[in-house]
Write a protein that holds these residues in place. Structure first.
Motif, mmCIF file in Angstrom:
data_model
loop_
_atom_site.group_PDB
_atom_site.id
_atom_site.type_symbol
_atom_site.label_atom_id
_atom_site.label_comp_id
_atom_site.label_asym_id
_atom_site.label_seq_id
_atom_site.Cartn_x
_atom_site.Cartn_y
_atom_site.Cartn_z
ATOM 1 N N ASN A 2 41.494 15.905 45.168
ATOM 2 C CA ASN A 2 42.224 16.523 46.268
ATOM 3 C C ASN A 2 42.463 18.003 45.946
ATOM 4 N N GLY A 3 43.123 18.693 46.859
ATOM 5 C CA GLY A 3 43.320 20.132 46.680
ATOM 6 C C GLY A 3 44.099 20.475 45.427
ATOM 7 N N ALA A 4 45.146 19.694 45.128
ATOM 8 C CA ALA A 4 45.947 19.962 43.927
ATOM 9 C C ALA A 4 45.115 19.790 42.670
ATOM 10 N N GLU A 5 44.282 18.741 42.634
ATOM 11 C CA GLU A 5 43.443 18.509 41.460
ATOM 12 C C GLU A 5 42.403 19.610 41.293
ATOM 13 N N LEU A 6 41.876 20.103 42.395
ATOM 14 C CA LEU A 6 40.944 21.225 42.322
ATOM 15 C C LEU A 6 41.624 22.465 41.753
ATOM 16 N N LEU A 7 42.850 22.705 42.198
ATOM 17 C CA LEU A 7 43.591 23.874 41.715
ATOM 18 C C LEU A 7 43.827 23.771 40.212
ATOM 19 N N VAL A 8 44.275 22.616 39.748
ATOM 20 C CA VAL A 8 44.552 22.432 38.326
ATOM 21 C C VAL A 8 43.266 22.526 37.518
ATOM 22 N N SER A 9 42.191 21.927 38.026
ATOM 23 C CA SER A 9 40.903 22.009 37.322
ATOM 24 C C SER A 9 40.434 23.450 37.195
ATOM 25 N N ALA A 10 40.600 24.226 38.269
ATOM 26 C CA ALA A 10 40.200 25.640 38.229
ATOM 27 C C ALA A 10 41.044 26.416 37.223
ATOM 28 N N MET A 11 42.329 26.097 37.124
ATOM 29 C CA MET A 11 43.190 26.794 36.160
ATOM 30 C C MET A 11 42.843 26.393 34.729
ATOM 31 N N GLU A 12 42.446 25.139 34.528
ATOM 32 C CA GLU A 12 41.973 24.748 33.194
ATOM 33 C C GLU A 12 40.759 25.579 32.796
ATOM 34 N N LYS A 13 39.852 25.822 33.740
ATOM 35 C CA LYS A 13 38.676 26.656 33.462
ATOM 36 C C LYS A 13 39.084 28.076 33.072
ATOM 37 N N PRO A 167 35.260 17.576 49.078
ATOM 38 C CA PRO A 167 33.948 17.191 48.533
ATOM 39 C C PRO A 167 33.786 17.746 47.117
ATOM 40 N N ALA A 168 32.813 17.260 46.402
ATOM 41 C CA ALA A 168 32.543 17.763 45.048
ATOM 42 C C ALA A 168 32.180 19.250 45.121
ATOM 43 N N ILE A 169 32.954 20.057 44.407
ATOM 44 C CA ILE A 169 32.754 21.507 44.453
ATOM 45 C C ILE A 169 32.619 22.012 43.025
ATOM 46 N N ALA A 170 31.578 22.739 42.750
ATOM 47 C CA ALA A 170 31.386 23.294 41.404
ATOM 48 C C ALA A 170 32.389 24.407 41.155
ATOM 49 N N PRO A 171 32.942 24.483 39.961
ATOM 50 C CA PRO A 171 33.860 25.591 39.652
ATOM 51 C C PRO A 171 33.121 26.927 39.643
ATOM 52 N N VAL A 172 33.861 27.977 39.920
ATOM 53 C CA VAL A 172 33.284 29.319 39.861
ATOM 54 C C VAL A 172 33.282 29.767 38.406
ATOM 55 N N PRO A 173 32.125 30.082 37.834
ATOM 56 C CA PRO A 173 32.090 30.441 36.407
ATOM 57 C C PRO A 173 32.757 31.786 36.144
ATOM 58 N N LEU A 174 33.365 31.902 34.971
ATOM 59 C CA LEU A 174 33.919 33.175 34.543
ATOM 60 C C LEU A 174 32.777 34.096 34.139
ATOM 61 N N HIS A 175 32.960 35.376 34.320
ATOM 62 C CA HIS A 175 31.927 36.323 33.910
ATOM 63 C C HIS A 175 32.586 37.527 33.257
ATOM 64 N N PRO A 176 31.940 38.136 32.283
ATOM 65 C CA PRO A 176 32.540 39.310 31.619
ATOM 66 C C PRO A 176 32.611 40.491 32.581
#
Length: 550
Positions: A2-13, A167-176
């Motif tokens: 869900n949206g909350a899980e996506l937010l937390v997953s993105a912050m873990e990244k 839906p399954a959404i790939a995280p946005v990768p970090l970049h230098p």
């Protein structure tokens, strides 16, 4: 997810390890996502304390700290912390809840337009309206918060978006992200100004205290051998032991460090941020000022540099030093003033008076705190004394706020410093006024099992405003109050407290508190009669002696 899980997953990244805050019912999906994540939820006793902790995380690490609140009243309690991070250039992410935006069964109960409220207090304020956008919004939020000039970002997560399946959404990768270096023409122009200077002086401002800059600045000063002073928030930017430190501009004019400032014909202002109380007042007859910073100068009535060196500060200064090293025979022209300036600032530092004078308190704290120990100041009259008299030898070891300069931040910022540095001595120094504004965070510190000593300087008054009253010739009126017995107050939290009861008592009491470990409180009475004697009468006499206008 869900949206909350996506937010937390993105912050873990993004590398988030803890989130500070006071959740509400609109955050329950987010709290559940945190429970099943690697991120620790640190519940605080007030949202303001959570924001101060998150901002201090950003200040000390360069990585955005994160705090959360519910909607309306909880979110509004973050606004002082938002301003603290915005003016202080501290990267921070604030996540607030909101009623559902697709359906709202409670009408406008508790609803405040927080995006509009936060817009002038942040670098970016955004309401999340679809889970699909969350990964990219989080990546942008952290990028914006952490890039120069750092600051806070606000994300509002409505409760229905938090609970909506995505839906399954790939995280946005970090970049230098590489910062550009100052161009050759600007480097040549800056070098020419410095080569022509008869009495150069370096000033280190708030942006010089970025965590990654200490080595670059220390090398620059060492290579040029130009003496330096700093603003309040620039303290410790250059490693100790150079023999080039001239003092701290705790006041805007007439202080002893201004003997050097007023005689300089060129000031190399590195990282000056005009959110700080001006370290000196520019005028038509003043020195040439070279602005060195990540961003162009903000031109103000009291700050209008004559040239700029804009770019990644560390590499740009290295290139500038390449052009100048060994070519400045007059680099140390102002150094003969150093001993006299520092002697005057240190006057009466060991005076045997009780209640303790500010000078004695600063002196004794310096004896107890090792070079890498961290002192976190709240805001009050003592801040000027610590800024003037406390010698820092390591970057970010005296945390004070000379931008928003809000009361109540000392204890929360010390809690964050102790969390990040569990093996270093951390001391919060608070006035009795500022301490009581967020004293409830004692419980947070105890629950986290931190090693932290809190020194409360007690004058039973709002001391700085009382000093201003006296300095401006107003009667002493309306600034005094009563206090709890601080030792008993500490005991109610399960904290050991102690009182300083003699002029020589502060050092042994502080040493005992640090040796005991855990959270400790020390209460010390302070004699603020020195405010008027030194910071008004003595400095006015000094100005008159030097032929200045009173």
């Amino acid at each position: 997810m869900n949206g909350a899980e996506l937010l937390v997953s993105a912050m873990e990244k993004e590398g988030v390890q803890q989130i500070f805050g006071v959740p509400g019912e609109e955050n329950l999906d987010l709290v559940e996502a945190l429970r099943r994540s690697t991120i620790k939820l640190v519940v605080t006793r007030h949202e303001q304390g959570a924001a101060f902790m998150a901002a201090t995380h950003g200040r000390l690490t360069g990585r955005a700290g994160v705090c959360l609140s519910t909607l309306g009243p909880g979110a509004l309690n973050l606004t002082t912390g938002a301003a603290y991070a915005l003016l202080g250039a501290m990267p921070m992410i604030m996540v607030t809840g909101q009623k559902g935006i697709l359906s709202r069964k409670q009408a406008r109960f508790q609803v405040v337009d927080m995006v509009s409220t936060m817009t002038p207090l942040t670098k970016m304020a955004h309401q999340i309206v679809s889970p699909v956008t969350i990964p990219s919004i989080v990546r942008e939020a952290f990028r914006v918060a952490q890039q120069e000039r750092p600051g806070p970002v606000h994300l509002e997560l409505p409760e229905d978006i938090a609970g909506e399946t995505a839906p399954a959404i790939a995280p946005v990768p970090l970049h230098p992200i590489d910062r550009p270096i100052a161009p050759r023409a600007a480097l040549d122009r800056a070098a020419e100004l410095i080569l022509k200077a008869e009495r150069p002086l370096v000033m280190l401002g708030a942006a010089a205290s970025r965590p990654h800059l200490a080595d670059s600045l220390s090398n620059f000063v060492k290579r040029l051998q130009v003496p330096f002073f700093n603003t309040q928030m620039g303290k410790g930017s250059v490693a100790g032991g150079s023999g080039l430190y001239m003092g701290t501009a705790a006041l805007s004019e007439r202080d002893y460090v201004h003997w050097a400032i007023d005689r300089a014909d060129l000031i190399i202002a590195i990282g000056h941020d005009t959110v700080e109380k001006p370290p000196f007042i520019m005028g038509p007859k003043g020195p040439i000022v070279l602005h060195v910073g990540y961003l162009p100068a903000t031109v103000e009535e009291v700050y209008f540099p004559h040239a700029e060196l804009v770019g990644d500060v560390g590499p740009s200064l290295a290139l500038l030093a390449d052009r100048l090293e060994g070519k400045l025979p007059k680099a140390g022209a102002l150094l003969p003033l150093r001993e006299r300036i520092l002697a005057r600032i240190g006057d009466r530092a060991e005076e045997n008076r009780y209640p303790l004078t500010p000078q004695r308190i600063v002196h004794d704290v310096r004896q107890v705190i090792p070079e890498d120990g961290i002192v976190c100041l709240d805001n009050g009259m003592y801040k000027i004394w610590f800024a003037r008299n406390y010698r820092t030898r390591v970057a970010n070891t005296l945390l004070l706020d000379n931008a928003l300069a809000t009361m109540g931040a000392g204890l929360p910022s010390a809690i964050m410093a102790a969390m990040l540095n569990p093996t270093r001595r951390v001391l919060a120094v608070c006035g009795d006024g500022g301490f009581m504004m967020n004293s409830q965070e004692f419980e947070t510190a105890v629950r986290l099992k931190l090693n932290l000593v809190v020194l409360i300087l007690q004058d039973n008054a709002y001391g700085m405003i009382r000093w201003k009253q006296a300095a401006d010739g107003y009667p002493d009126f309306g600034m005094t109050f009563g206090n709890p017995d601080f030792v008993v107050y500490a005991k109610s939290y399960g904290i050991k407290g102690a009182r300083v009861e003699s002029a020589d008592g502060l050092v042994p009491v502080l040493e005992a508190a640090f040796a005991a470990g855990g959270v400790q409180l020390v209460a010390a009475p302070i004699d603020y009669s020195e405010n008027l004697r030194v910071l008004v009468d003595e400095l006015r006499a000094n100005a008159a002696k030097n032929g200045e206008q009173s």
